[in-house]
Motif scaffolding. Structure first.
Motif, PDB file in Angstrom:
ATOM      1  N   UNK A   5       0.833  -1.206   0.000  1.00 14.55           N
ATOM      2  CA  UNK A   5       0.000   0.000   0.000  1.00 14.55           C
ATOM      3  C   UNK A   5       0.865   1.253   0.000  1.00 14.55           C
ATOM      4  N   UNK A   6       1.888   1.280   0.819  1.00 15.26           N
ATOM      5  CA  UNK A   6       2.736   2.468   0.915  1.00 15.26           C
ATOM      6  C   UNK A   6       3.535   2.683  -0.370  1.00 15.26           C
ATOM      7  N   UNK A   7       3.970   1.591  -1.008  1.00 16.53           N
ATOM      8  CA  UNK A   7       4.665   1.712  -2.293  1.00 16.53           C
ATOM      9  C   UNK A   7       3.720   2.224  -3.364  1.00 16.53           C
ATOM     10  N   UNK A   8       2.473   1.739  -3.335  1.00 17.21           N
ATOM     11  CA  UNK A   8       1.460   2.223  -4.280  1.00 17.21           C
ATOM     12  C   UNK A   8       1.279   3.729  -4.125  1.00 17.21           C
ATOM     13  N   UNK A   9       1.160   4.198  -2.870  1.00 17.70           N
ATOM     14  CA  UNK A   9       0.990   5.635  -2.618  1.00 17.70           C
ATOM     15  C   UNK A   9       2.144   6.440  -3.211  1.00 17.70           C
ATOM     16  N   UNK A  10       3.354   5.951  -2.981  1.00 19.23           N
ATOM     17  CA  UNK A  10       4.533   6.691  -3.447  1.00 19.23           C
ATOM     18  C   UNK A  10       4.539   6.819  -4.967  1.00 19.23           C
TER      19      UNK A  10
ATOM     20  N   UNK B 176       3.734  10.170  -7.269  1.00 20.03           N
ATOM     21  CA  UNK B 176       4.766  10.555  -8.229  1.00 20.03           C
ATOM     22  C   UNK B 176       4.168  10.712  -9.619  1.00 20.03           C
ATOM     23  N   UNK B 177       3.297   9.772 -10.009  1.00 18.95           N
ATOM     24  CA  UNK B 177       2.657   9.844 -11.315  1.00 18.95           C
ATOM     25  C   UNK B 177       1.749  11.070 -11.419  1.00 18.95           C
ATOM     26  N   UNK B 178       1.012  11.359 -10.335  1.00 18.95           N
ATOM     27  CA  UNK B 178       0.171  12.555 -10.329  1.00 18.95           C
ATOM     28  C   UNK B 178       1.008  13.815 -10.503  1.00 18.95           C
ATOM     29  N   UNK B 179       2.166  13.828  -9.849  1.00 17.29           N
ATOM     30  CA  UNK B 179       3.053  14.986  -9.978  1.00 17.29           C
ATOM     31  C   UNK B 179       3.548  15.167 -11.393  1.00 17.29           C
ATOM     32  N   UNK B 180       3.890  14.049 -12.056  1.00 16.34           N
ATOM     33  CA  UNK B 180       4.362  14.118 -13.444  1.00 16.34           C
ATOM     34  C   UNK B 180       3.256  14.617 -14.361  1.00 16.34           C
ATOM     35  N   UNK B 181       2.044  14.093 -14.184  1.00 13.92           N
ATOM     36  CA  UNK B 181       0.923  14.515 -15.018  1.00 13.92           C
ATOM     37  C   UNK B 181       0.583  15.987 -14.787  1.00 13.92           C
ATOM     38  N   UNK B 182       0.674  16.411 -13.530  1.00 16.58           N
ATOM     39  CA  UNK B 182       0.390  17.814 -13.221  1.00 16.58           C
ATOM     40  C   UNK B 182       1.415  18.742 -13.871  1.00 16.58           C
ATOM     41  N   UNK B 183       2.664  18.328 -13.840  1.00 17.56           N
ATOM     42  CA  UNK B 183       3.712  19.144 -14.479  1.00 17.56           C
ATOM     43  C   UNK B 183       3.499  19.179 -15.990  1.00 17.56           C
ATOM     44  N   UNK B 184       3.118  18.047 -16.581  1.00 19.33           N
ATOM     45  CA  UNK B 184       2.864  18.003 -18.018  1.00 19.33           C
ATOM     46  C   UNK B 184       1.709  18.932 -18.392  1.00 19.33           C
TER      47      UNK B 184
END
Length: 384
Positions: free
Chosen positions: A328-333, A337-345
């Motif tokens: 679960x904690x790895x999934x969150x990380x 991270x993916x949300x951050x990349x998409x937001x930057x894009x």
């Protein structure tokens, strides 16, 4: 006859500490509640209390079928009832016997910490952490309560499987539950040390703690102790050398007899000290962490609730729960991270100015006419 609510309080408080995982008692909370309710209903003489008691959640919904938030609410409802019962019977105690007996040692719950402090408060708000200790944690990147919750152990020692003394094996990490027969201070290699003789139905074994005479005052004869550590051989007999230990009392084990966490340390921080502190922090603060993933996504991906994942990552019930917590904690990380990349894009795309240009129709028509095929509908839409 009056009924003692102390066992129920202890079970509910333990259930709270375990993140409402329905593991406070063997067989689940439903069975315990049903048995206690059957006894309590016949003992409550006040009609208003009896009415409130019958309105409690255990009579309507099975605890095991509830989600974490609903379980928390049910536990709070029962504790609130016990507090009301205590006050009611205290007022009527002078005129008639109380309908329900509440242990004097039970402390009323308070929401002061919830309302005054938050997960982003400095760790000095936690009892037992002074500025000196906080400075040591700061060196490990821990400055807030949230940081402490995410201060996960490097690994765990598996002390969960106990053996009898007669089955101890040399050179292996073993765990025993035994009675303390003798405690004394000895000198080993010129150093003041502690020696203990413990035993079970299969035999006795010696345990020594080098350069640690203070354990003489903490280990009491005729009490049960859990010892976990590597077994050596001295003069042909097994011996525990500086094992982890914990008295087997009415509380959850921390240092022995379970998967024991090993935390990163710095000068001035010690394993037992940090484990004890982290257990208190996790039990008290992890239920206050908001899970940002919707229940539908957690169910789809077979993920633990965040509160339970944090608790099990520190003090797992077993290896399977430890794996699920790390998942679960790895999934969150990775998810964040993916949300951050998409937001930057998205921001990059929004910041790029569009450049209009003028189409030269004759040139375009000549080009299209020179093609040996006709454009598809999709190509025409793109061209338009």
């Amino acid at each position: 006859m009056p009924i003692d609510s102390t066992p129920l309080r202890k079970v509910l408080e333990l259930e709270c500490k375990k993140g409402y995982s329905d593991s406070a008692v063997i067989g689940g909370l439903d069975r315990f509640l049903a048995k206690w309710a059957e006894q309590a209903e016949g003992a409550i003489t006040d009609p208003d209390l009896l009415r409130s008691f019958r309105d409690l959640c255990p009579y309507k919904t099975a605890y095991a079928s509830l989600n974490q938030q609903q379980r928390r609410q049910q536990v709070d409802d029962i504790l609130d009832f016990l507090s009301i019962a205590e006050k009611t019977t205290a007022k009527k105690g002078k005129t008639k016997p109380p309908a329900i007996t509440v242990s004097p040692s039970s402390k009323p719950r308070t929401k002061t910490t919830e309302t005054t402090y938050s997960l982003d408060s400095p760790i000095t708000i936690i009892k037992g952490i002074n500025q000196n200790l906080a400075t040591k944690f700061n060196k490990l990147g821990v400055s807030t309560v949230r940081d402490l919750l995410y201060f996960f152990p490097n690994r765990h020692l598996d002390y969960s499987l106990s053996k009898t003394i007669s089955h101890l094996a040399e050179g292996k990490e073993e765990t025993i539950i035994a009675n303390i027969w003798q405690v004394r201070e000895v000198r080993l290699g010129g150093r003041r040390s502690t020696e203990v003789i413990v035993g079970d139905d299969t035999g006795n074994v010696r345990a020594v703690w080098f350069n640690n005479p203070y354990l003489v005052k903490q280990l009491t004869t005729n009490k049960q102790v859990v010892l976990s550590g590597r077994v050596g051989i001295y003069k042909g007999r097994p011996v525990f050398e500086s094992p982890e230990w914990e008295l087997l009392e009415d509380r959850e084990l921390i240092h022995a007899g379970r998967l024991v966490p090993l935390y990163p340390l710095t000068r001035g921080l010690y394993p037992r000290q940090v484990r004890k502190l982290m257990k208190e922090v996790v039990d008290h603060w992890s239920p206050r962490v908001n899970d940002f993933l919707p229940p539908s996504l957690r169910q789809q991906c077979n993920l633990l609730e965040l509160t339970q994942a944090i608790s099990q990552a520190h003090f797992p019930e077993d290896e399977a729960m430890k794996v699920m917590a790390r998942y679960r904690l790895a999934f969150d990380e990775l998810f964040l991270l993916q949300l951050g990349v998409l937001n930057r894009k998205r921001r990059w795309q929004e910041d790029q100015p569009s450049n209009p240009f003028t189409t030269k129709e004759p040139m375009l028509g000549a080009f299209l006419g020179s093609l040996p095929f006709e454009l598809t509908p999709a190509q025409k839409r793109v061209l338009e």
